[in-house]
Write a protein that holds these residues in place. Structure first.
Motif, short mmCIF file in Angstrom:
data_model
loop_
_atom_site.label_atom_id
_atom_site.label_comp_id
_atom_site.label_asym_id
_atom_site.label_seq_id
_atom_site.Cartn_x
_atom_site.Cartn_y
_atom_site.Cartn_z
N ALA A 173 0.83 -1.21 0.00
CA ALA A 173 0.00 0.00 0.00
C ALA A 173 0.87 1.26 0.00
O ALA A 173 0.54 2.25 -0.67
CB ALA A 173 -0.92 0.00 1.22
N TYR A 174 1.97 1.22 0.73
CA TYR A 174 2.87 2.38 0.75
C TYR A 174 3.47 2.61 -0.64
O TYR A 174 3.55 3.75 -1.12
CB TYR A 174 3.98 2.17 1.77
N ASP A 175 3.88 1.53 -1.29
CA ASP A 175 4.43 1.66 -2.64
C ASP A 175 3.39 2.22 -3.61
O ASP A 175 3.74 2.96 -4.54
CB ASP A 175 4.91 0.30 -3.14
N ARG A 176 2.13 1.92 -3.36
CA ARG A 176 1.07 2.36 -4.27
C ARG A 176 0.68 3.81 -4.02
O ARG A 176 0.45 4.57 -4.98
CB ARG A 176 -0.16 1.47 -4.09
N PHE A 177 0.61 4.23 -2.74
CA PHE A 177 0.10 5.56 -2.43
C PHE A 177 1.17 6.55 -1.97
O PHE A 177 0.90 7.74 -1.86
CB PHE A 177 -0.99 5.45 -1.35
N GLY A 178 2.36 6.06 -1.68
CA GLY A 178 3.46 6.95 -1.30
C GLY A 178 3.34 7.58 0.07
O GLY A 178 3.98 8.59 0.34
N SER A 179 2.53 6.98 0.94
CA SER A 179 2.31 7.54 2.27
C SER A 179 1.95 6.43 3.24
O SER A 179 1.11 5.56 2.93
CB SER A 179 1.17 8.58 2.22
N TRP A 180 2.57 6.44 4.42
CA TRP A 180 2.23 5.45 5.44
C TRP A 180 0.84 5.71 6.02
O TRP A 180 0.13 4.77 6.38
CB TRP A 180 3.26 5.46 6.56
N ALA A 182 -1.74 6.92 4.32
CA ALA A 182 -2.66 6.36 3.32
C ALA A 182 -2.66 4.84 3.38
O ALA A 182 -3.71 4.19 3.26
CB ALA A 182 -2.28 6.83 1.93
N ALA A 183 -1.49 4.25 3.59
CA ALA A 183 -1.40 2.79 3.69
C ALA A 183 -2.22 2.29 4.88
O ALA A 183 -2.95 1.30 4.78
CB ALA A 183 0.06 2.36 3.84
N ALA A 184 -2.12 3.01 6.00
CA ALA A 184 -2.88 2.64 7.20
C ALA A 184 -4.38 2.77 6.95
O ALA A 184 -5.16 1.90 7.34
CB ALA A 184 -2.47 3.52 8.38
N ALA A 185 -4.80 3.84 6.30
CA ALA A 185 -6.23 4.04 6.01
C ALA A 185 -6.74 2.95 5.08
O ALA A 185 -7.87 2.45 5.24
CB ALA A 185 -6.46 5.41 5.40
N SER A 186 -5.92 2.55 4.12
CA SER A 186 -6.35 1.53 3.17
C SER A 186 -6.49 0.17 3.85
O SER A 186 -7.17 -0.72 3.34
CB SER A 186 -5.37 1.43 2.00
N TYR A 194 -9.60 2.61 -1.39
CA TYR A 194 -8.88 3.88 -1.20
C TYR A 194 -8.51 4.48 -2.56
O TYR A 194 -8.65 5.69 -2.77
CB TYR A 194 -7.62 3.64 -0.38
N ASN A 195 -8.06 3.63 -3.47
CA ASN A 195 -7.66 4.14 -4.78
C ASN A 195 -8.85 4.72 -5.55
O ASN A 195 -8.71 5.73 -6.24
CB ASN A 195 -7.03 3.01 -5.59
N ASN A 196 -10.03 4.09 -5.42
CA ASN A 196 -11.22 4.63 -6.10
C ASN A 196 -11.54 6.03 -5.60
O ASN A 196 -11.85 6.93 -6.39
CB ASN A 196 -12.42 3.70 -5.85
N GLN A 197 -11.48 6.21 -4.28
CA GLN A 197 -11.76 7.53 -3.72
C GLN A 197 -10.69 8.55 -4.14
O GLN A 197 -10.99 9.69 -4.49
CB GLN A 197 -11.82 7.44 -2.19
N PHE A 200 -11.13 9.58 -7.86
CA PHE A 200 -12.26 10.49 -8.06
C PHE A 200 -11.97 11.88 -7.48
O PHE A 200 -12.27 12.91 -8.10
CB PHE A 200 -13.52 9.91 -7.42
N GLN A 201 -11.36 11.92 -6.30
CA GLN A 201 -11.13 13.20 -5.61
C GLN A 201 -9.80 13.85 -5.99
O GLN A 201 -9.47 14.93 -5.51
CB GLN A 201 -11.23 12.99 -4.10
N LYS A 202 -9.02 13.14 -6.80
CA LYS A 202 -7.78 13.68 -7.37
C LYS A 202 -6.72 14.02 -6.31
O LYS A 202 -5.99 15.01 -6.43
CB LYS A 202 -8.08 14.90 -8.25
N THR A 203 -6.66 13.18 -5.28
CA THR A 203 -5.59 13.30 -4.28
C THR A 203 -5.49 11.99 -3.52
O THR A 203 -6.50 11.31 -3.31
CB THR A 203 -5.85 14.45 -3.29
N THR A 204 -4.28 11.63 -3.13
CA THR A 204 -4.08 10.44 -2.28
C THR A 204 -3.86 10.84 -0.83
O THR A 204 -3.70 9.98 0.03
CB THR A 204 -2.86 9.62 -2.75
#
Length: 303
Positions: A173-180, A182-186, A194-197, A200-204
């Motif tokens: 998840a960290y490799d995908r979103f570049g943030s720990w 975001a990885a925790a939220a996913s 998480y990626n769908n949101q 759509f919202q144009k931010t990770t």
């Protein structure tokens, strides 16, 4: 005679009224003091930290929405004192093993608080949707991260193996979103969710995303446990070192052959079936089948 009686009656009534007024005043004073004391107790609220981070990533506490969400979780959990105290006791037992596996896998130590948010460090925790144990893996997800589940074994209940599995997920998840963060939220809503949101919202960036309510609260729950456990004594959760649960000393036995009767096996190794199961909660059955090319490591009490 009548005058004397009337005078006496008046004196008696006057005395009764005076006594009633005195008692009423005392009662009112006591009630007022009780209410004031209760109001003082209720009005005591935990202060938010001036600054905070998760896995080295700053929490934007200068934002009103972030402050209020963290405040909500802190209030809810601060006043659930038995749960916090019990978690502190369990953390002393389980955090060393969790931290060791996080470090070995290159995952920040703060993720031990995600484990608290998931299961309160209860090995037997089962969610309403069937996720189990420390890291709350689903039956369908576990095999993707090399956790074996069959009629006799469920490695989701193995602390070290399930921590390693969680680390695999979090690093992906960290490799995908570049943030720990975001990885925790996913970990709550899934990488796909998480990626769908984010698409759509144009931010990770987690703090800029509008997510399902459970995920909206998730990071703040993790942050709350980090804050409470790191500042337990200062926040009134005072425990003596003798109150804490110590890690259970153990020895390991490698098993390469099928064990047809685990109760007999336990007795032969100087313990009981109950202790064997408590120390190895991943064992489901009364037997342990070891298929060719596989082996298991059992924990037993120190000799």
């Amino acid at each position: 005679m009548n005058n004397k009686f009337t005078f006496g009656l008046l004196v008696f009534l006057a005395g009764g009224v005076t006594a009633f007024l005195i008692i009423s005043q005392l009662s009112f004073k006591e009630d007022t003091e009780t209410v004031a004391e209760e109001q003082t107790t209720v009005s005591m609220v935990p202060e938010l930290p001036a600054q905070m981070d998760f896995a080295g990533e700053a929490v934007p506490l200068d934002r009103r929405d972030v402050q209020e969400r963290l405040d909500r979780e802190l209030l809810y959990n601060y006043y659930y004192k038995p749960n916090v105290l019990f978690t502190i006791k369990l953390a002393n037992r389980y955090f060393p093993a969790i931290s060791e596996r996080l470090k070995a896998n290159g995952v920040p130590d703060d993720f031990k608080y995600l484990c608290v948010a998931e299961s309160n460090l209860m090995a037997t925790a089962i969610s309403r949707v069937g996720a189990v144990s420390f890291w709350q893996f689903m039956n369908s997800t576990a095999p993707q991260y090399q956790l074996l589940i069959n009629n006799e074994v469920d490695q989701r209940y193995d602390l070290e193996k399930s921590t390693d599995a969680a680390c695999k997920y979090l690093k992906q998840a960290y490799d995908r979103f570049g943030s720990w963060t975001a990885a925790a939220a996913s970990y709550n809503c899934g990488m796909g969710g998480y990626n769908n949101q984010a698409t759509f919202q144009k931010t990770t960036h987690y703090y800029d995303l509008h997510l399902p309510e459970e995920t909206n609260r998730y990071i703040y729950r993790i942050l709350t446990f980090k804050h409470l456990l790191n500042n337990a004594a200062a926040m009134g959760f005072v425990l003596d070192s003798t109150d804490l649960y110590e890690p259970v000393p153990f020895r390991e036995i490698e098993v390469t052959r099928t064990i047809p009767n685990l109760a007999t096996f336990a007795i032969e190794h100087g313990t009981t079936y109950k202790i064997l199961k408590l120390m190895n909660p991943w064992i489901k059955g009364r037997t342990l089948t070891v298929r060719p090319g596989r082996d298991y490591v059992l924990k037993l009490p120190e000799e």
